[in-house]
Design an enzyme around this catalytic site. Sequence first.
Site, PDB file in Angstrom:
ATOM      1  N   ARG A 125      63.517 -34.691-114.251  1.00 16.86           N
ATOM      2  CA  ARG A 125      62.484 -34.595-113.214  1.00 16.86           C
ATOM      3  C   ARG A 125      62.155 -36.006-112.751  1.00 16.86           C
ATOM      4  O   ARG A 125      61.806 -36.866-113.565  1.00 16.86           O
ATOM      5  CB  ARG A 125      61.220 -33.918-113.769  1.00 16.86           C
ATOM      6  CG  ARG A 125      60.259 -33.439-112.663  1.00 16.86           C
ATOM      7  CD  ARG A 125      58.937 -32.944-113.237  1.00 16.86           C
ATOM      8  NE  ARG A 125      58.164 -34.049-113.775  1.00 16.86           N
ATOM      9  CZ  ARG A 125      57.570 -34.045-114.975  1.00 16.86           C
ATOM     10  NH1 ARG A 125      57.641 -32.999-115.766  1.00 16.86           N
ATOM     11  NH2 ARG A 125      56.893 -35.107-115.387  1.00 16.86           N
ATOM     12  N   LYS A 364      54.362 -51.394-118.433  1.00 18.97           N
ATOM     13  CA  LYS A 364      54.898 -50.149-119.013  1.00 18.97           C
ATOM     14  C   LYS A 364      55.767 -50.417-120.240  1.00 18.97           C
ATOM     15  O   LYS A 364      56.741 -51.166-120.154  1.00 18.97           O
ATOM     16  CB  LYS A 364      55.762 -49.423-117.974  1.00 18.97           C
ATOM     17  CG  LYS A 364      54.995 -48.881-116.779  1.00 18.97           C
ATOM     18  CD  LYS A 364      55.904 -48.017-115.912  1.00 18.97           C
ATOM     19  CE  LYS A 364      55.084 -47.152-114.957  1.00 18.97           C
ATOM     20  NZ  LYS A 364      55.901 -46.145-114.278  1.00 18.97           N
TER      21      LYS A 364
END
Length: 474
Positions: A125, A364
């Site tokens: 996804r 991140k």
Amino acid sequence: MATNWGSLLQDEQQLEELARQAVDRALAEGVLLRTSQEPTSSDVVSYAPFTLFPSLVPSALLEQAYAVQMDFNMLVDAVSQNAAFLEQTLASTIKRDDFTARLFDIHKQVLKEGIAQTVFLGLNRSDYMFQCSADGSPVLKQIEINTISASFGGLASRTPAVHRHVLSVLSKTKEAAKILSNNPSKGLALGIAKAWELYGSANALVLLIAQEKERDIFDQRAIENELLARNIHVIRRRFEAISEKGSLDQDRRLFVDGQEIAVVYFRDGYMPCQYSLQNWEARLLLERSCAVKCPDIATQLAGTKKVQQELSRAGMLEMLLPGQPEAVARLRATFAGLYSLNMGEEGDQAIAEALAAPSRFVLKPQREGGGNNLYGEEMVQALKQLKDSEERASYILMEKIEPEPFENCLLRPGSPVQVVQCISELGIFGVYVRQGKTLVMNKHVGHLLRTKAIEHADGGVAAGVAVLDNPYPV
């Protein structure tokens, strides 16, 4: 992108009545989660949080996200087959990130022994936000691609009926008809079924690697039920059961409880806390087998943030997808600014820029599951600590996407109905199947829109921050 529902959001009494109707319809449609109090049992369930109204999404961006999904499928597949690229890209990360290092160790062991599986399955996804550009128009920018345990394909197929119901109650039948039908679970099951068929053993099963506490069981059951309708049986087991009851025969076929496994579908194994020593051994056993893994270890590594950052470097896409300039252009158009924090001048410069303008960046780590990213003051503190340490190589810096906020109601069990400022994230589900070197399936199979209040920087539905939504194309 002003909201279509402006006047409706003013009437508190009407909102509460609509919310009651919406919740009842969600329960009737199977938009369900187990409760946090009883995550191992379906005796008591609740509705999965969702928006009262569908959120406006520009049709052009929805179409663009769909159009690039098959390119992303090809790219992930190409990265997973390029051992030299993975090794080079992750070299500095694995020195400092134990989790990525252990995944990489298994990858190297499997390569050394020789990869037994001949059929490869990707269910991913790709997630985007709509960056508000200088002239005010929204632009599609990729947040990340999830190559393992990409969830909510099941529940996303149940929510369109809920929003159509809400709009129908308001006599907005024309608007209700604009909500797109969406059935990712069917498409994801189609990919698993194709891989199962190519494995070529009629009695073999699909093994779903499940977590002990799985609130999102109904999302997974949607895929299991689609497979059962094709007479393909699924067994659910935890990693622990694999180390106790799993074995390989001399041809490296995988057996669990004496039954042959054609496809291993991971809905666990994407976070460090999900692995004990025993679980790492089970993962190695599964990877060494000729069963089709979804994902195999190389594809899981292809989904790391470090790989995402390296792919944005000049020339990388051209190297991985030679002779495909149109695909390269479509992919590159979705990339946000991504910056390496490896030791050296490039990393130093990225850190200096982020410290000078913290509101423009996100820090991140190499983690999935939501709730891991650092913003604002937290990011500044982390960068100051990491600045002179090699540990910084286990993070990447990314340009912060700033979508234009809008108003909606987020419906959550036990929370009052109130209008809040929101932003959305659009995910497109992709499926591909490769046999040897031949891509036998490559498609997009549906979407997922998740919406959250603007004060929540990070985290998805499973992390308890975002709620399920539907795009209302404008």
